[in-house]
Design a protein around this motif. Structure first.
Motif, mmCIF file in Angstrom:
data_model
loop_
_atom_site.group_PDB
_atom_site.id
_atom_site.type_symbol
_atom_site.label_atom_id
_atom_site.label_comp_id
_atom_site.label_asym_id
_atom_site.label_seq_id
_atom_site.Cartn_x
_atom_site.Cartn_y
_atom_site.Cartn_z
ATOM 1 N N HIS A 93 0.835 -1.192 0.000
ATOM 2 C CA HIS A 93 0.000 0.000 0.000
ATOM 3 C C HIS A 93 0.874 1.247 0.000
ATOM 4 O O HIS A 93 1.916 1.291 0.665
ATOM 5 N N GLY A 140 1.351 5.106 1.045
ATOM 6 C CA GLY A 140 0.828 6.116 1.960
ATOM 7 C C GLY A 140 1.722 6.316 3.157
ATOM 8 O O GLY A 140 2.757 5.667 3.313
ATOM 9 N N ASP A 141 1.307 7.221 4.020
ATOM 10 C CA ASP A 141 2.084 7.623 5.182
ATOM 11 C C ASP A 141 1.755 6.749 6.387
ATOM 12 O O ASP A 141 0.687 6.887 6.995
ATOM 13 N N PHE A 186 0.462 4.393 9.040
ATOM 14 C CA PHE A 186 -0.786 3.641 9.220
ATOM 15 C C PHE A 186 -1.899 4.116 8.300
ATOM 16 O O PHE A 186 -2.855 3.369 8.045
ATOM 17 N N ASP A 187 -1.787 5.351 7.784
ATOM 18 C CA ASP A 187 -2.817 5.841 6.865
ATOM 19 C C ASP A 187 -2.920 4.977 5.619
ATOM 20 O O ASP A 187 -3.964 4.964 4.953
ATOM 21 N N ALA A 188 -1.841 4.269 5.303
ATOM 22 C CA ALA A 188 -1.835 3.444 4.088
ATOM 23 C C ALA A 188 -2.552 2.118 4.267
ATOM 24 O O ALA A 188 -2.903 1.464 3.280
ATOM 25 N N GLY A 204 -8.367 -0.425 6.995
ATOM 26 C CA GLY A 204 -8.895 -0.327 8.352
ATOM 27 C C GLY A 204 -9.236 -1.667 8.972
ATOM 28 O O GLY A 204 -9.218 -1.809 10.206
ATOM 29 N N ARG A 254 -7.098 -3.257 11.894
ATOM 30 C CA ARG A 254 -7.040 -2.745 13.259
ATOM 31 C C ARG A 254 -7.319 -3.856 14.270
ATOM 32 O O ARG A 254 -8.296 -4.585 14.158
ATOM 33 N N ARG A 257 6.133 8.230 16.088
ATOM 34 C CA ARG A 257 4.817 8.171 15.452
ATOM 35 C C ARG A 257 4.341 6.724 15.339
ATOM 36 O O ARG A 257 3.153 6.437 15.573
ATOM 37 N N GLY A 285 1.020 5.016 17.313
ATOM 38 C CA GLY A 285 -0.105 4.468 16.571
ATOM 39 C C GLY A 285 -0.262 2.971 16.653
ATOM 40 O O GLY A 285 -1.344 2.442 16.390
ATOM 41 N N TRP A 301 -3.480 -1.017 16.250
ATOM 42 C CA TRP A 301 -3.411 -1.984 15.164
ATOM 43 C C TRP A 301 -2.994 -3.371 15.616
ATOM 44 O O TRP A 301 -3.303 -4.371 14.955
#
Length: 281
Positions: free
Chosen positions: A163, A165-166, A168-170, A173, A176, A222, A226, A230
Motif C-alpha cells: 500500500h 501512503g504515510d 498507518f494511513d496506508a 482499516g 485494526r 509516530r 499508533g 493496530w
C-alpha cells in the motif's frame, strides 16, 4: 560475497574501467574493481559476470560499480535472510543487520497470522517473515512510490499486498486490532548526520528512507504511538534503532502502553526495540 548492506565501497581512487586488451575475464573485472577500492573485488567480479549477458553489459555494470554505486543496485538484488530480494535504483537497500529484526519477530510471535511491514522499502522484511512463517496475511506500506513498486515484486510470491501512503494511513482499516507482527524499519539517522553517511547511502538511496528528524526518532515515535490500535492482543511491534537512541526509543514504546524491551546483536551491530501489546483482560 553475495550482495549485502552496506556493500564494499569504491575507494578514493575513483571510477575505473575494464582494460580493453583483457576482455571480459574475471581477472580483468577484479582488477578494475580493486583499482577502484572495492575490498571484495573477486567476489564482486563473480556477481557482475553472472549478471551480465553481453561484454558491453558487463562493461556498463563495472563502470557503475567502480563509480561508487552500491553492488546490490548494480546487480539488481540483495541477499537477505536467505532470500534474493529485488532492488532498484532509488530504493533503500536492505541491510544484513536487519535480519536480526526478522529473527526477533519470529522468536516473539512464531504463530502470527497477520504481518505488516511498515516503511517497507523493498519489502525484504515482510518477504522474509512470510517465508519463515508460512501462509500469512501479509501487508506492506511505504510513502515512496518507487519502494511500493519494488516491494510488490518481492512479496507477490507470498500473496502480500503493498500500500502507498504515510505509515498507518496506508493500511486497510480492517487490520485494526489484528496484527500479530508489526515490523517497522523506520529511518533513524538524525537529519544533521545524513551528510556523514557512506556515499552508497547518501548518494543512491532516498532521503525519506534515511532521515529520522532532529534526533532520528521522529518516525519511531509516530509508529509507537499508533501501533496499539493496530496490534492484536499480545501482538508485537519491532523497530530497528541505534544503541545511543535505545533509551529514548524504549521510553516512546513504554509511553504508548507497550511492554518494551531491547534486543541487541554485537555481531551484526543491530539494536531492535520490541514492544508487546497487552493481552486480553
Amino acid at each position: 560475497m553475495p550482495p549485502s548492506s552496506p556493500p564494499p565501497s569504491a575507494g578514493p581512487s575513483g571510477p575505473s574501467s575494464l582494460p580493453p586488451s583483457h576482455g571480459p575475464t574475471r581477472a580483468a573485472v577484479s582488477a578494475a574493481l580493486r583499482a577502484a577500492g572495492c575490498v571484495f573485488a573477486e567476489e564482486e567480479a563473480d556477481l557482475l559476470l553472472a549478471a551480465a549477458r553481453t561484454p558491453g553489459e558487463l562493461a556498463a555494470l563495472v563502470a557503475r560499480r567502480t563509480a561508487g554505486e552500491p553492488l546490490e543496485l548494480v546487480v539488481g538484488w540483495a541477499g537477505f535472510h536467505g532470500l534474493r530480494i529485488a532492488v532498484e535504483p532509488g530504493v533503500f537497500v536492505p541491510r544484513r543487520r536487519t535480519e536480526f529484526l526478522v529473527d526477533q519477530a519470529l522468536a516473539q510471535a512464531p504463530d502470527a497470522s497477520v504481518v505488516v511491514d511498515l516503511c517497507c522499502g523493498s519489502g525484504a522484511v515482510g518477504a522474509a517473515l512470510a517465508a519463515a512463517l508460512g501462509p500469512v496475511e501479509l501487508h506492506a506500506a511505504d510513502i515512496d512510490p518507487a519502494a511500493v513498486r519494488c516491494a510488490r515484486r518481492n512479496v507477490a510470491g507470498a500473496g502480500g499486498r503493498v500500500h502507498l501512503g504515510d505509515l498507518f494511513d496506508a493500511l486497510p482499516g480492517r487490520l485494526r486490532g489484528r496484527v500479530g507482527i508489526l515490523a517497522a524499519n523506520v529511518p533513524y539517522v538524525p537529519s544533521g548526520e545524513i551528510g556523514l553517511l557512506p556515499a552508497e547511502a547518501r548518494d543512491h538511496e532516498p532521503q525519506t528512507a534515511l532521515d529520522g528528524g532532529g534526533d532520528g526518532l521522529d518516525i519511531l515515535r509516530r509508529v509507537a504511538a499508533g501501533a496499539p490500535g493496530w496490534l492484536a492482543p499480545g501482538g508485537c511491534l519491532l523497530v530497528e534503532t541505534s544503541g545511543r537512541q535505545s533509551a529514548a526509543a524504549l521510553a516512546a514504546f513504554g509511553g504508548a502502553g507497550l511492554d518494551a524491551r531491547l534486543a541487541e546483536c554485537d555481531d551484526l551491530g543491530a539494536t531492535v526495540v520490541i514492544g508487546v501489546a497487552p493481552p486480553h483482560p
